[in-house]
Design a protein around this motif. Structure first.
Motif, PDB file in Angstrom:
ATOM      1  N   ALA A 191       3.454  15.155  68.634  1.00 30.59           N
ATOM      2  CA  ALA A 191       3.536  13.934  69.433  1.00 30.59           C
ATOM      3  C   ALA A 191       4.452  12.876  68.834  1.00 30.59           C
ATOM      4  O   ALA A 191       4.255  11.679  69.044  1.00 30.59           O
ATOM      5  N   ALA A 192       5.466  13.294  68.105  1.00 32.24           N
ATOM      6  CA  ALA A 192       6.364  12.315  67.492  1.00 32.24           C
ATOM      7  C   ALA A 192       7.301  11.663  68.507  1.00 32.24           C
ATOM      8  O   ALA A 192       7.816  10.575  68.268  1.00 32.24           O
ATOM      9  N   GLY A 193       7.535  12.333  69.639  1.00 30.63           N
ATOM     10  CA  GLY A 193       8.445  11.794  70.648  1.00 30.63           C
ATOM     11  C   GLY A 193       8.093  10.383  71.103  1.00 30.63           C
ATOM     12  O   GLY A 193       8.944   9.488  71.080  1.00 30.63           O
ATOM     13  N   SER A 240       5.975   9.452  62.609  1.00 29.54           N
ATOM     14  CA  SER A 240       6.616  10.592  63.275  1.00 29.54           C
ATOM     15  C   SER A 240       6.269  11.895  62.568  1.00 29.54           C
ATOM     16  O   SER A 240       5.943  12.900  63.213  1.00 29.54           O
ATOM     17  N   GLY A 241       6.371  11.894  61.230  1.00 30.03           N
ATOM     18  CA  GLY A 241       6.008  13.091  60.488  1.00 30.03           C
ATOM     19  C   GLY A 241       4.549  13.461  60.688  1.00 30.03           C
ATOM     20  O   GLY A 241       4.204  14.628  60.901  1.00 30.03           O
ATOM     21  N   PHE A 242       3.680  12.464  60.639  1.00 34.38           N
ATOM     22  CA  PHE A 242       2.244  12.687  60.778  1.00 34.38           C
ATOM     23  C   PHE A 242       1.892  13.224  62.165  1.00 34.38           C
ATOM     24  O   PHE A 242       1.179  14.230  62.307  1.00 34.38           O
ATOM     25  N   THR A 243       2.405  12.556  63.213  1.00 34.08           N
ATOM     26  CA  THR A 243       2.029  12.942  64.577  1.00 34.08           C
ATOM     27  C   THR A 243       2.644  14.267  65.005  1.00 34.08           C
ATOM     28  O   THR A 243       2.032  15.022  65.761  1.00 34.08           O
ATOM     29  N   THR A 244       3.858  14.576  64.522  1.00 32.83           N
ATOM     30  CA  THR A 244       4.442  15.865  64.898  1.00 32.83           C
ATOM     31  C   THR A 244       3.716  17.019  64.226  1.00 32.83           C
ATOM     32  O   THR A 244       3.619  18.115  64.780  1.00 32.83           O
ATOM     33  N   MET A 245       3.167  16.790  63.039  1.00 31.17           N
ATOM     34  CA  MET A 245       2.435  17.844  62.337  1.00 31.17           C
ATOM     35  C   MET A 245       1.053  18.055  62.946  1.00 31.17           C
ATOM     36  O   MET A 245       0.557  19.180  63.018  1.00 31.17           O
ATOM     37  N   LYS A 250       9.655  22.065  60.350  1.00 30.74           N
ATOM     38  CA  LYS A 250       8.352  22.613  60.706  1.00 30.74           C
ATOM     39  C   LYS A 250       8.353  24.138  60.790  1.00 30.74           C
ATOM     40  O   LYS A 250       7.292  24.773  60.683  1.00 30.74           O
ATOM     41  N   ILE A 251       9.533  24.744  61.001  1.00 33.73           N
ATOM     42  CA  ILE A 251       9.594  26.199  61.184  1.00 33.73           C
ATOM     43  C   ILE A 251       9.049  26.964  59.985  1.00 33.73           C
ATOM     44  O   ILE A 251       8.252  27.900  60.151  1.00 33.73           O
ATOM     45  N   PRO A 252       9.422  26.611  58.737  1.00 30.95           N
ATOM     46  CA  PRO A 252       8.852  27.352  57.597  1.00 30.95           C
ATOM     47  C   PRO A 252       7.329  27.255  57.513  1.00 30.95           C
ATOM     48  O   PRO A 252       6.663  28.229  57.130  1.00 30.95           O
ATOM     49  N   PHE A 253       6.780  26.075  57.875  1.00 27.53           N
ATOM     50  CA  PHE A 253       5.323  25.932  57.869  1.00 27.53           C
ATOM     51  C   PHE A 253       4.694  26.917  58.852  1.00 27.53           C
ATOM     52  O   PHE A 253       3.717  27.608  58.537  1.00 27.53           O
ATOM     53  N   SER A 254       5.244  26.975  60.073  1.00 30.17           N
ATOM     54  CA  SER A 254       4.706  27.872  61.097  1.00 30.17           C
ATOM     55  C   SER A 254       4.885  29.330  60.720  1.00 30.17           C
ATOM     56  O   SER A 254       3.994  30.159  60.922  1.00 30.17           O
ATOM     57  N   ALA A 255       6.056  29.655  60.153  1.00 33.09           N
ATOM     58  CA  ALA A 255       6.299  31.037  59.731  1.00 33.09           C
ATOM     59  C   ALA A 255       5.338  31.440  58.618  1.00 33.09           C
ATOM     60  O   ALA A 255       4.812  32.564  58.598  1.00 33.09           O
ATOM     61  N   VAL A 268       9.555  10.745  56.549  1.00 36.64           N
ATOM     62  CA  VAL A 268       9.147  11.834  57.439  1.00 36.64           C
ATOM     63  C   VAL A 268       8.400  12.932  56.677  1.00 36.64           C
ATOM     64  O   VAL A 268       7.328  13.377  57.092  1.00 36.64           O
ATOM     65  N   LEU A 269       8.957  13.381  55.548  1.00 35.71           N
ATOM     66  CA  LEU A 269       8.286  14.440  54.781  1.00 35.71           C
ATOM     67  C   LEU A 269       6.917  14.013  54.274  1.00 35.71           C
ATOM     68  O   LEU A 269       5.953  14.795  54.369  1.00 35.71           O
ATOM     69  N   PRO A 270       6.753  12.786  53.737  1.00 33.86           N
ATOM     70  CA  PRO A 270       5.394  12.350  53.396  1.00 33.86           C
ATOM     71  C   PRO A 270       4.473  12.342  54.612  1.00 33.86           C
ATOM     72  O   PRO A 270       3.279  12.660  54.492  1.00 33.86           O
ATOM     73  N   GLY A 271       5.027  12.003  55.780  1.00 34.30           N
ATOM     74  CA  GLY A 271       4.220  12.030  57.000  1.00 34.30           C
ATOM     75  C   GLY A 271       3.777  13.438  57.359  1.00 34.30           C
ATOM     76  O   GLY A 271       2.628  13.657  57.763  1.00 34.30           O
ATOM     77  N   LEU A 272       4.687  14.408  57.201  1.00 37.37           N
ATOM     78  CA  LEU A 272       4.330  15.809  57.445  1.00 37.37           C
ATOM     79  C   LEU A 272       3.224  16.261  56.499  1.00 37.37           C
ATOM     80  O   LEU A 272       2.271  16.932  56.904  1.00 37.37           O
ATOM     81  N   ALA A 273       3.370  15.900  55.227  1.00 36.44           N
ATOM     82  CA  ALA A 273       2.359  16.294  54.234  1.00 36.44           C
ATOM     83  C   ALA A 273       1.007  15.643  54.542  1.00 36.44           C
ATOM     84  O   ALA A 273      -0.042  16.295  54.446  1.00 36.44           O
ATOM     85  N   LEU A 274       1.045  14.368  54.934  1.00 38.95           N
ATOM     86  CA  LEU A 274      -0.199  13.671  55.277  1.00 38.95           C
ATOM     87  C   LEU A 274      -0.846  14.300  56.503  1.00 38.95           C
ATOM     88  O   LEU A 274      -2.071  14.468  56.561  1.00 38.95           O
ATOM     89  N   GLY A 275      -0.019  14.677  57.485  1.00 39.16           N
ATOM     90  CA  GLY A 275      -0.550  15.334  58.676  1.00 39.16           C
ATOM     91  C   GLY A 275      -1.199  16.661  58.342  1.00 39.16           C
ATOM     92  O   GLY A 275      -2.269  16.990  58.864  1.00 39.16           O
ATOM     93  N   ALA A 276      -0.560  17.446  57.467  1.00 40.20           N
ATOM     94  CA  ALA A 276      -1.132  18.729  57.064  1.00 40.20           C
ATOM     95  C   ALA A 276      -2.463  18.527  56.351  1.00 40.20           C
ATOM     96  O   ALA A 276      -3.422  19.288  56.552  1.00 40.20           O
ATOM     97  N   LEU A 277      -2.542  17.491  55.510  1.00 40.45           N
ATOM     98  CA  LEU A 277      -3.780  17.198  54.794  1.00 40.45           C
ATOM     99  C   LEU A 277      -4.895  16.816  55.751  1.00 40.45           C
ATOM    100  O   LEU A 277      -6.035  17.297  55.634  1.00 40.45           O
ATOM    101  N   PHE A 278      -4.574  15.976  56.725  1.00 37.24           N
ATOM    102  CA  PHE A 278      -5.580  15.562  57.695  1.00 37.24           C
ATOM    103  C   PHE A 278      -6.061  16.738  58.539  1.00 37.24           C
ATOM    104  O   PHE A 278      -7.250  16.819  58.877  1.00 37.24           O
ATOM    105  N   LEU A 279      -5.140  17.634  58.898  1.00 34.70           N
ATOM    106  CA  LEU A 279      -5.545  18.795  59.687  1.00 34.70           C
ATOM    107  C   LEU A 279      -6.548  19.662  58.936  1.00 34.70           C
ATOM    108  O   LEU A 279      -7.352  20.364  59.537  1.00 34.70           O
TER     109      LEU A 279
END
Length: 242
Positions: A146-148, A137-142, A180-185, A76-87
């Motif tokens: 849309a991870a649901g 899930s990490g990628f799409t939620t970031m 995700k909260i710390p990222f948004s904050a 999940v965390l690698p997915g979040l990081a990958l999503g942030a990179l793509f954004l």
């Protein structure tokens, strides 16, 4: 006035999705993005999702499948990081619609497999499927909240029983959304106006969650599986057209 009504409906759907039919929360994401600035809507919907997660975790905590969660979490965390990179490098609208199309394809594949053979669990239980779901899930939620639908498709392929489905989803998304909260904050998205608006919508999330708890009890396992797959398709379409 119409925009306010839409936000109320979106908050109701968040609560209902968390306690009954997973995947519907993506429709709420689309509604929020249509009536609020994109960055502000991301923070507002995140706080409402966490509220729904808390209710779902409390009611379904005893039904969570910890073994299944342990297979999903590492990626999940690698997915979040990958999503942030793509954004950072890809157009947000194009990426979101691409995810919607991908979810539609995955839903079609799942439906085709279920039509050919009721037992699709062998594919869903592979380690590769678990790692891929965690990453997606990490990628799409970031990138699109849309991870649901991704999680829904994985759990349906697993043949997970209704309450175990809801308990596992509740804990998984509670953890993901907290991450995700710390990222948004850090991005300064939790303005005073956003927090005030979210506070006004929390009662509607709780009302939707209450309705979901009662609705889930009345759904048979077969109807539940059909409902979550249908919600996945609707959510994917919402991502494509929003």
């Amino acid at each position: 006035m119409v925009e306010v009504a839409l936000l109320f409906v979106a908050a109701l759907l968040v609560g209902f999705a968390k306690t009954a039919v997973g995947g519907l929360a993506s429709i709420s994401v689309a509604i929020f993005a249509s009536v609020m600035p994109a960055r502000e809507s991301t923070a507002a919907i995140l706080l409402l999702l966490v509220t729904g997660d808390l209710v779902a975790v409390w009611h379904y905590r005893a039904n969570a499948d910890w073994a299944l969660l342990r297979r999903l979490i590492p990626m999940v965390l690698p997915g979040l990081a990958l999503g942030a990179l793509f954004l950072a490098v890809v157009d947000d609208d194009v990426l979101r619609r691409s995810i919607g199309v991908l979810l539609l394809v995955l839903a079609a594949v799942q439906l085709a497999l279920r039509w050919k053979s009721p037992d699709t669990t062998q594919v869903g239980r592979s380690r590769a499927a678990a790692l891929g779901t965690g990453l997606a899930s990490g990628f799409t939620t970031m990138t699109a909240n849309a991870a649901g639908p991704v999680m829904t498709l994985y759990l349906v392929a697993q043949g997970v029983e209704k309450r175990r489905f809801l308990g596992t989803s509740a804990l998984f998304f509670f953890g993901v959304n907290l991450c995700k909260i710390p990222f948004s904050a850090g991005l300064g998205l939790f303005s005073t106006a956003t927090l005030q608006r979210t506070a006004l919508l929390v009662p509607f999330v709780l009302l939707g969650a209450w309705a979901g708890l009662h609705g889930a009890r009345r759904l048979s396992q077969a109807r539940f599986d059909q409902a979550v797959l249908a919600a996945t398709v609707v959510s994917a379409v919402a991502l494509v057209v929003r």
